[in-house]
Design an enzyme around this catalytic site. Sequence first.
Site, PDB file in Angstrom:
ATOM      1  N   SER A 192       0.842  -1.201   0.000  1.00 50.43           N
ATOM      2  CA  SER A 192       0.000   0.000   0.000  1.00 50.43           C
ATOM      3  C   SER A 192       0.870   1.242   0.000  1.00 50.43           C
ATOM      4  O   SER A 192       1.988   1.227   0.547  1.00 50.43           O
ATOM      5  CB  SER A 192      -0.904   0.016   1.240  1.00 50.43           C
ATOM      6  OG  SER A 192      -1.614   1.240   1.329  1.00 50.43           O
ATOM      7  N   TYR A 221      -1.714   0.503  10.285  1.00 53.52           N
ATOM      8  CA  TYR A 221      -1.823  -0.166   8.984  1.00 53.52           C
ATOM      9  C   TYR A 221      -0.600   0.136   8.131  1.00 53.52           C
ATOM     10  O   TYR A 221      -0.006  -0.761   7.518  1.00 53.52           O
ATOM     11  CB  TYR A 221      -3.092   0.304   8.288  1.00 53.52           C
ATOM     12  CG  TYR A 221      -3.298  -0.229   6.891  1.00 53.52           C
ATOM     13  CD1 TYR A 221      -3.665  -1.547   6.668  1.00 53.52           C
ATOM     14  CD2 TYR A 221      -3.138   0.603   5.776  1.00 53.52           C
ATOM     15  CE1 TYR A 221      -3.862  -2.044   5.378  1.00 53.52           C
ATOM     16  CE2 TYR A 221      -3.342   0.130   4.494  1.00 53.52           C
ATOM     17  CZ  TYR A 221      -3.703  -1.192   4.309  1.00 53.52           C
ATOM     18  OH  TYR A 221      -3.901  -1.676   3.032  1.00 53.52           O
TER      19      TYR A 221
END
Length: 244
Positions: free
Chosen positions: A137, A150
């Site tokens: 990501s 995250y």
Amino acid sequence: MNIVIFGATSAIAIAVARRYAERGATFYLVARDAARLEELQKDLKVRGAQTVGNAVADLTDTTQHAALVAHACDQLGSVDLALSCYGELPEQSECERNTEALLKCFELNASSVLSLLTELANALEPQKKGQLAVITSVAGDRGRRSNYAYGASKAAVSAFIEGLRGRLHGSGVGVVDIRPGLVDTPMTAHLPKGPLFSSPAKVAHHIVRGLDRNRQLIYAPGYWRWIMLVVRLIPIRIFRRLNF
């Protein structure tokens, strides 16, 4: 083309698989939802896939990884593309209050992925060919206040990928870090949508194009490369005050 996908029922994985099905690829799919796997299996065959095998598994159970990888290789004969495409976006506030939630985030997004990549690397290296690709990501490019739990889990995977790429250099196996930006998927359903959001189909287009070109780092869509470059260049004294 022989493809194994872990986390095959995620929105991005489905969109990528559909593109390869249109090329007549052969698949081995791994996910934890048997009903959705069966639906995807039928969908890919209609789109042109040669054969589609599957296995139901919870990928956080790392004790299954060696057997899953071995069975996929047995079913496919050889692997041209192994794609790891699973994870979860936790509530940052919950990870701040509850270390159990934080560790669960790392178990799913980082430690289990590192285990899987190790098994896949050990399987692909003797082939002396193939691509080992991982969905990470853009959140891993820098620790932002709004999602640093995250982001840190994804950053750990990206650092691991970089080292793994060095280990496999000269083996004929490519190691690919795929960094999507904001994608309109069930994982982001609770977030307000803006102009930077992309559909899974658009992201898949950029992923497949990057893989076709043997890119080792793919931002999907490509403009995220420049957005994150700007983010990384923000001085710490300013960055620490930002809430985004």
